[in-house]
Design a protein around this motif. Sequence first.
Motif, PDB file in Angstrom:
ATOM      1  N   GLY A 264       0.818  -1.206   0.000  1.00  0.00           N
ATOM      2  CA  GLY A 264       0.000   0.000   0.000  1.00  0.00           C
ATOM      3  C   GLY A 264       0.848   1.250   0.000  1.00  0.00           C
ATOM      4  N   ALA A 265       1.935   1.235   0.772  1.00  0.00           N
ATOM      5  CA  ALA A 265       2.831   2.384   0.807  1.00  0.00           C
ATOM      6  C   ALA A 265       3.523   2.581  -0.541  1.00  0.00           C
ATOM      7  CB  ALA A 265       3.866   2.200   1.914  1.00  0.00           C
ATOM      8  N   VAL A 266       3.901   1.502  -1.201  1.00  0.00           N
ATOM      9  CA  VAL A 266       4.524   1.596  -2.520  1.00  0.00           C
ATOM     10  C   VAL A 266       3.532   2.189  -3.518  1.00  0.00           C
ATOM     11  CG1 VAL A 266       5.400   0.225  -4.461  1.00  0.00           C
ATOM     12  CG2 VAL A 266       6.214  -0.221  -2.142  1.00  0.00           C
ATOM     13  N   GLY A 267       2.286   1.759  -3.465  1.00  0.00           N
ATOM     14  CA  GLY A 267       1.269   2.311  -4.354  1.00  0.00           C
ATOM     15  C   GLY A 267       1.032   3.789  -4.094  1.00  0.00           C
ATOM     16  N   LEU A 268       1.013   4.183  -2.831  1.00  0.00           N
ATOM     17  CA  LEU A 268       0.820   5.589  -2.487  1.00  0.00           C
ATOM     18  C   LEU A 268       1.988   6.436  -2.963  1.00  0.00           C
ATOM     19  CD1 LEU A 268      -0.859   7.737  -0.998  1.00  0.00           C
ATOM     20  CD2 LEU A 268       0.441   7.174   1.059  1.00  0.00           C
ATOM     21  N   VAL A 269       3.199   5.951  -2.795  1.00  0.00           N
ATOM     22  CA  VAL A 269       4.382   6.681  -3.260  1.00  0.00           C
ATOM     23  C   VAL A 269       4.363   6.799  -4.783  1.00  0.00           C
ATOM     24  CG1 VAL A 269       6.903   6.530  -3.475  1.00  0.00           C
ATOM     25  CG2 VAL A 269       5.816   6.163  -1.260  1.00  0.00           C
ATOM     26  N   ALA A 270       3.966   5.746  -5.473  1.00  0.00           N
ATOM     27  CA  ALA A 270       3.896   5.802  -6.933  1.00  0.00           C
ATOM     28  C   ALA A 270       2.837   6.803  -7.384  1.00  0.00           C
ATOM     29  CB  ALA A 270       3.588   4.416  -7.500  1.00  0.00           C
ATOM     30  N   PHE A 271       1.698   6.838  -6.709  1.00  0.00           N
ATOM     31  CA  PHE A 271       0.659   7.795  -7.065  1.00  0.00           C
ATOM     32  C   PHE A 271       1.129   9.222  -6.807  1.00  0.00           C
ATOM     33  CE2 PHE A 271      -2.936  10.404  -5.594  1.00  0.00           C
ATOM     34  CZ  PHE A 271      -3.618  10.494  -6.793  1.00  0.00           C
ATOM     35  N   LEU A 272       1.755   9.463  -5.679  1.00  0.00           N
ATOM     36  CA  LEU A 272       2.242  10.802  -5.378  1.00  0.00           C
ATOM     37  C   LEU A 272       3.322  11.235  -6.365  1.00  0.00           C
ATOM     38  CD1 LEU A 272       2.331  10.709  -1.475  1.00  0.00           C
ATOM     39  CD2 LEU A 272       0.675  11.859  -2.960  1.00  0.00           C
ATOM     40  N   TYR A 273       4.146  10.305  -6.812  1.00  0.00           N
ATOM     41  CA  TYR A 273       5.156  10.632  -7.818  1.00  0.00           C
ATOM     42  C   TYR A 273       4.506  11.068  -9.121  1.00  0.00           C
ATOM     43  CZ  TYR A 273       8.772  10.045 -11.309  1.00  0.00           C
ATOM     44  OH  TYR A 273       9.619  10.248 -12.368  1.00  0.00           O
ATOM     45  N   THR A 274       3.449  10.376  -9.544  1.00  0.00           N
ATOM     46  CA  THR A 274       2.793  10.752 -10.786  1.00  0.00           C
ATOM     47  C   THR A 274       2.092  12.100 -10.658  1.00  0.00           C
ATOM     48  OG1 THR A 274       0.790   9.512 -10.227  1.00  0.00           O
ATOM     49  CG2 THR A 274       2.474   8.370 -11.521  1.00  0.00           C
ATOM     50  N   VAL A 275       1.576  12.405  -9.491  1.00  0.00           N
ATOM     51  CA  VAL A 275       0.943  13.713  -9.286  1.00  0.00           C
ATOM     52  C   VAL A 275       2.004  14.809  -9.327  1.00  0.00           C
ATOM     53  CG1 VAL A 275      -0.264  15.150  -7.597  1.00  0.00           C
ATOM     54  CG2 VAL A 275      -1.052  12.837  -8.032  1.00  0.00           C
ATOM     55  N   LYS A 276       3.135  14.583  -8.680  1.00  0.00           N
ATOM     56  CA  LYS A 276       4.205  15.585  -8.654  1.00  0.00           C
ATOM     57  C   LYS A 276       4.827  15.798 -10.029  1.00  0.00           C
ATOM     58  CE  LYS A 276       4.751  16.285  -4.126  1.00  0.00           C
ATOM     59  NZ  LYS A 276       4.599  17.519  -3.458  1.00  0.00           N
ATOM     60  N   SER A 277       4.825  14.775 -10.882  1.00  0.00           N
ATOM     61  CA  SER A 277       5.431  14.912 -12.202  1.00  0.00           C
ATOM     62  C   SER A 277       4.421  15.385 -13.249  1.00  0.00           C
ATOM     63  CB  SER A 277       6.070  13.595 -12.633  1.00  0.00           C
ATOM     64  OG  SER A 277       5.088  12.607 -12.787  1.00  0.00           O
ATOM     65  N   ASN A 278       3.269  15.872 -12.802  1.00  0.00           N
ATOM     66  CA  ASN A 278       2.251  16.504 -13.662  1.00  0.00           C
ATOM     67  C   ASN A 278       1.724  15.580 -14.759  1.00  0.00           C
ATOM     68  OD1 ASN A 278       2.498  18.911 -12.201  1.00  0.00           O
ATOM     69  ND2 ASN A 278       4.222  19.542 -13.468  1.00  0.00           N
ATOM     70  N   GLN A 279       1.485  14.334 -14.448  1.00  0.00           N
ATOM     71  CA  GLN A 279       0.950  13.422 -15.449  1.00  0.00           C
ATOM     72  C   GLN A 279      -0.564  13.532 -15.581  1.00  0.00           C
ATOM     73  OE1 GLN A 279       2.316   9.422 -15.248  1.00  0.00           O
ATOM     74  NE2 GLN A 279       4.427  10.016 -14.867  1.00  0.00           N
TER      75      GLN A 279
END
Length: 52
Positions: free
Chosen positions: A15-30
């Motif tokens: 779950g933490a890996v999924g949350l980090v991946a989602f936050l990364y995509t939000v920060k990279s403006n996808q």
Amino acid sequence: MQVLSYLIPISLLLGAVGLVAFLYTVKSNQYDDPEGDSRRILSDEWDDHPKP
């Protein structure tokens, strides 16, 4: 019941890996232009060269 001592940390880690991946995509403006693709596919203008 001992299997829960393995499954709970593994599920929390995934779950933490999924949350980090989602936050990364939000920060990279996808998710900046969700309407653009739907409007672009309905456009009558044909462009062989993608815009930069």
